[in-house]
Write a protein that holds these residues in place. Structure first.
Motif, PDB file in Angstrom:
ATOM      1  N   ASN A   1       0.828  -1.210   0.000  1.00 13.57           N
ATOM      2  CA  ASN A   1       0.000   0.000   0.000  1.00 13.57           C
ATOM      3  C   ASN A   1       0.861   1.258   0.000  1.00 13.57           C
ATOM      4  OD1 ASN A   1      -2.505  -1.284  -0.083  1.00 13.57           O
ATOM      5  ND2 ASN A   1      -2.651  -1.418   2.142  1.00 13.57           N
ATOM      6  N   TYR A   2       1.913   1.259   0.807  1.00 12.98           N
ATOM      7  CA  TYR A   2       2.825   2.392   0.852  1.00 12.98           C
ATOM      8  C   TYR A   2       3.478   2.597  -0.520  1.00 12.98           C
ATOM      9  CZ  TYR A   2       6.874   5.249   2.070  1.00 12.98           C
ATOM     10  OH  TYR A   2       7.837   6.243   2.104  1.00 12.98           O
ATOM     11  N   SER A   3       3.890   1.496  -1.139  1.00 13.19           N
ATOM     12  CA  SER A   3       4.527   1.563  -2.459  1.00 13.19           C
ATOM     13  C   SER A   3       3.574   2.158  -3.493  1.00 13.19           C
ATOM     14  CB  SER A   3       4.988   0.171  -2.904  1.00 13.19           C
ATOM     15  OG  SER A   3       5.985  -0.321  -2.033  1.00 13.19           O
ATOM     16  N   ILE A   4       2.321   1.761  -3.453  1.00 10.57           N
ATOM     17  CA  ILE A   4       1.324   2.289  -4.379  1.00 10.57           C
ATOM     18  C   ILE A   4       1.149   3.790  -4.160  1.00 10.57           C
ATOM     19  CG2 ILE A   4      -1.152   2.253  -4.961  1.00 10.57           C
ATOM     20  CD1 ILE A   4      -0.959  -0.854  -4.365  1.00 10.57           C
ATOM     21  N   LEU A   5       1.093   4.208  -2.920  1.00 13.31           N
ATOM     22  CA  LEU A   5       0.978   5.627  -2.600  1.00 13.31           C
ATOM     23  C   LEU A   5       2.169   6.409  -3.149  1.00 13.31           C
ATOM     24  CD1 LEU A   5      -0.443   7.949  -1.040  1.00 13.31           C
ATOM     25  CD2 LEU A   5       0.949   7.283   0.930  1.00 13.31           C
ATOM     26  N   ARG A   6       3.373   5.907  -2.930  1.00 13.52           N
ATOM     27  CA  ARG A   6       4.582   6.593  -3.392  1.00 13.52           C
ATOM     28  C   ARG A   6       4.644   6.631  -4.920  1.00 13.52           C
ATOM     29  NH1 ARG A   6       6.426  10.124  -0.191  1.00 13.52           N
ATOM     30  NH2 ARG A   6       8.645   9.742  -0.435  1.00 13.52           N
ATOM     31  N   LEU A   7       4.208   5.552  -5.579  1.00 10.88           N
ATOM     32  CA  LEU A   7       4.199   5.536  -7.045  1.00 10.88           C
ATOM     33  C   LEU A   7       3.181   6.529  -7.596  1.00 10.88           C
ATOM     34  CD1 LEU A   7       4.615   1.732  -7.791  1.00 10.88           C
ATOM     35  CD2 LEU A   7       6.302   3.566  -8.133  1.00 10.88           C
ATOM     36  N   THR A   8       2.062   6.678  -6.913  1.00  6.28           N
ATOM     37  CA  THR A   8       1.066   7.673  -7.323  1.00  6.28           C
ATOM     38  C   THR A   8       1.668   9.072  -7.220  1.00  6.28           C
ATOM     39  OG1 THR A   8      -0.724   6.218  -6.621  1.00  6.28           O
ATOM     40  CG2 THR A   8      -1.258   8.554  -6.884  1.00  6.28           C
ATOM     41  N   GLU A   9       2.371   9.327  -6.128  1.00  5.22           N
ATOM     42  CA  GLU A   9       3.049  10.614  -5.966  1.00  5.22           C
ATOM     43  C   GLU A   9       4.116  10.807  -7.044  1.00  5.22           C
ATOM     44  OE1 GLU A   9       4.372  11.950  -2.003  1.00  5.22           O
ATOM     45  OE2 GLU A   9       3.296  10.188  -1.248  1.00  5.22           O
ATOM     46  N   ALA A  10       4.880   9.760  -7.310  1.00  5.62           N
ATOM     47  CA  ALA A  10       5.936   9.841  -8.326  1.00  5.62           C
ATOM     48  C   ALA A  10       5.346  10.185  -9.682  1.00  5.62           C
ATOM     49  CB  ALA A  10       6.696   8.515  -8.401  1.00  5.62           C
ATOM     50  N   ASN A  11       4.204   9.597  -9.986  1.00  3.79           N
ATOM     51  CA  ASN A  11       3.546   9.857 -11.261  1.00  3.79           C
ATOM     52  C   ASN A  11       3.082  11.317 -11.339  1.00  3.79           C
ATOM     53  OD1 ASN A  11       2.582   9.153 -13.808  1.00  3.79           O
ATOM     54  ND2 ASN A  11       0.620   8.456 -13.007  1.00  3.79           N
ATOM     55  N   LEU A  12       2.477  11.795 -10.268  1.00  7.54           N
ATOM     56  CA  LEU A  12       1.969  13.168 -10.247  1.00  7.54           C
ATOM     57  C   LEU A  12       3.092  14.205 -10.286  1.00  7.54           C
ATOM     58  CD1 LEU A  12      -0.873  12.789  -7.597  1.00  7.54           C
ATOM     59  CD2 LEU A  12      -1.145  13.149 -10.060  1.00  7.54           C
ATOM     60  N   LYS A  13       4.193  13.923  -9.595  1.00  5.91           N
ATOM     61  CA  LYS A  13       5.285  14.889  -9.450  1.00  5.91           C
ATOM     62  C   LYS A  13       6.444  14.659 -10.420  1.00  5.91           C
ATOM     63  CE  LYS A  13       4.413  15.499  -4.515  1.00  5.91           C
ATOM     64  NZ  LYS A  13       4.967  15.318  -3.158  1.00  5.91           N
ATOM     65  N   ASN A  14       6.339  13.598 -11.261  1.00  8.53           N
ATOM     66  CA  ASN A  14       7.451  13.235 -12.143  1.00  8.53           C
ATOM     67  C   ASN A  14       8.754  13.107 -11.346  1.00  8.53           C
ATOM     68  OD1 ASN A  14       6.190  12.999 -14.709  1.00  8.53           O
ATOM     69  ND2 ASN A  14       5.997  15.217 -14.734  1.00  8.53           N
ATOM     70  N   ASP A  15       8.699  12.360 -10.258  1.00 11.33           N
ATOM     71  CA  ASP A  15       9.817  12.252  -9.318  1.00 11.33           C
ATOM     72  C   ASP A  15      10.431  10.858  -9.380  1.00 11.33           C
ATOM     73  OD1 ASP A  15      11.536  12.197  -7.132  1.00 11.33           O
ATOM     74  OD2 ASP A  15      10.180  13.371  -5.868  1.00 11.33           O
ATOM     75  N   SER A  16      11.568  10.760 -10.039  1.00  5.79           N
ATOM     76  CA  SER A  16      12.230   9.458 -10.169  1.00  5.79           C
ATOM     77  C   SER A  16      12.786   8.968  -8.836  1.00  5.79           C
ATOM     78  CB  SER A  16      13.336   9.511 -11.225  1.00  5.79           C
ATOM     79  OG  SER A  16      14.381  10.355 -10.823  1.00  5.79           O
ATOM     80  N   ALA A  17      13.067   9.886  -7.911  1.00  7.27           N
ATOM     81  CA  ALA A  17      13.572   9.483  -6.596  1.00  7.27           C
ATOM     82  C   ALA A  17      12.521   8.673  -5.831  1.00  7.27           C
ATOM     83  CB  ALA A  17      13.999  10.705  -5.788  1.00  7.27           C
ATOM     84  N   LEU A  18      11.245   9.013  -5.997  1.00  2.55           N
ATOM     85  CA  LEU A  18      10.185   8.251  -5.341  1.00  2.55           C
ATOM     86  C   LEU A  18      10.083   6.846  -5.927  1.00  2.55           C
ATOM     87  CD1 LEU A  18       7.396  10.982  -5.002  1.00  2.55           C
ATOM     88  CD2 LEU A  18       8.873  10.066  -3.200  1.00  2.55           C
ATOM     89  N   VAL A  19      10.252   6.737  -7.237  1.00  2.19           N
ATOM     90  CA  VAL A  19      10.268   5.412  -7.866  1.00  2.19           C
ATOM     91  C   VAL A  19      11.473   4.636  -7.348  1.00  2.19           C
ATOM     92  CG1 VAL A  19      10.388   4.135 -10.044  1.00  2.19           C
ATOM     93  CG2 VAL A  19       9.067   6.258  -9.919  1.00  2.19           C
ATOM     94  N   GLY A  20      12.608   5.306  -7.208  1.00  5.78           N
ATOM     95  CA  GLY A  20      13.802   4.666  -6.665  1.00  5.78           C
ATOM     96  C   GLY A  20      13.592   4.180  -5.238  1.00  5.78           C
ATOM     97  N   GLU A  21      12.874   4.968  -4.448  1.00  8.86           N
ATOM     98  CA  GLU A  21      12.566   4.565  -3.064  1.00  8.86           C
ATOM     99  C   GLU A  21      11.763   3.264  -3.057  1.00  8.86           C
ATOM    100  OE1 GLU A  21       9.605   5.950   0.529  1.00  8.86           O
ATOM    101  OE2 GLU A  21      10.242   7.480  -0.908  1.00  8.86           O
ATOM    102  N   VAL A  22      10.744   3.197  -3.901  1.00  9.19           N
ATOM    103  CA  VAL A  22       9.919   1.993  -3.993  1.00  9.19           C
ATOM    104  C   VAL A  22      10.758   0.817  -4.491  1.00  9.19           C
ATOM    105  CG1 VAL A  22       7.930   0.910  -5.147  1.00  9.19           C
ATOM    106  CG2 VAL A  22       7.769   3.262  -4.284  1.00  9.19           C
TER     107      VAL A  22
END
Length: 140
Positions: free
Chosen positions: A97-118
């Motif tokens: 669930n946390y990973s899905i939340l972070r990926l949603t944020e990454a998609n909205l913010k175009n943030d590769s660091a969030l994808v890297g975190e996941v």
């Protein structure tokens, strides 16, 4: 007619081989191995999403983040059994669930660091999963 609309024979052959190899892996896999394959697919998709964000490729980013979320939701979360898995299943559900939340944020913010975190989080879980040597019961 443009040759750009056709793929080369070697590209089609490689694609067909990949589909057959994946299907063969799935057909012969134990439930434990299937989860490992889901982790592999998820990590591959996360890597592609991260590269797409860094290149500014919005279409590929969306496709790969969507694929990652589907693997998390429809593959990994759906395979959890809270009755048999107990606290571990509950904890894994939280990670997914946390990973899905972070990926949603990454998609909205175009943030590769969030994808890297996941990716880092899932790599840890995947490595732990793959280190387990499941005991196969007769007729299982």
């Amino acid at each position: 007619m443009s040759t750009a609309m056709f793929t080369s024979v070697s590209t089609r052959s490689a694609s067909a081989y990949k589909r057959v190899a994946v299907q063969t892996s799935i057909d012969g896999a134990s439930p434990h191995q299937l989860i490992g394959l889901l982790y592999d697919g998820l990590l591959e998709s996360l890597g592609k999403a991260r590269v797409a964000i860094e290149r500014g490729d919005v279409e590929v980013k969306g496709k790969e983040i969507g694929r990652s979320v589907r693997i998390l939701e429809e593959g990994l979360k759906a395979s959890l059994n809270d009755d048999m898995g107990g606290e571990l299943a509950v904890n894994l559900r939280g990670v997914y669930n946390y990973s899905i939340l972070r990926l949603t944020e990454a998609n909205l913010k175009n943030d590769s660091a969030l994808v890297g975190e996941v990716s880092k989080l899932i790599t840890t879980v995947s490595d732990a999963w793959k280190s387990i040597n499941p005991i196969q019961a007769p007729n299982a």
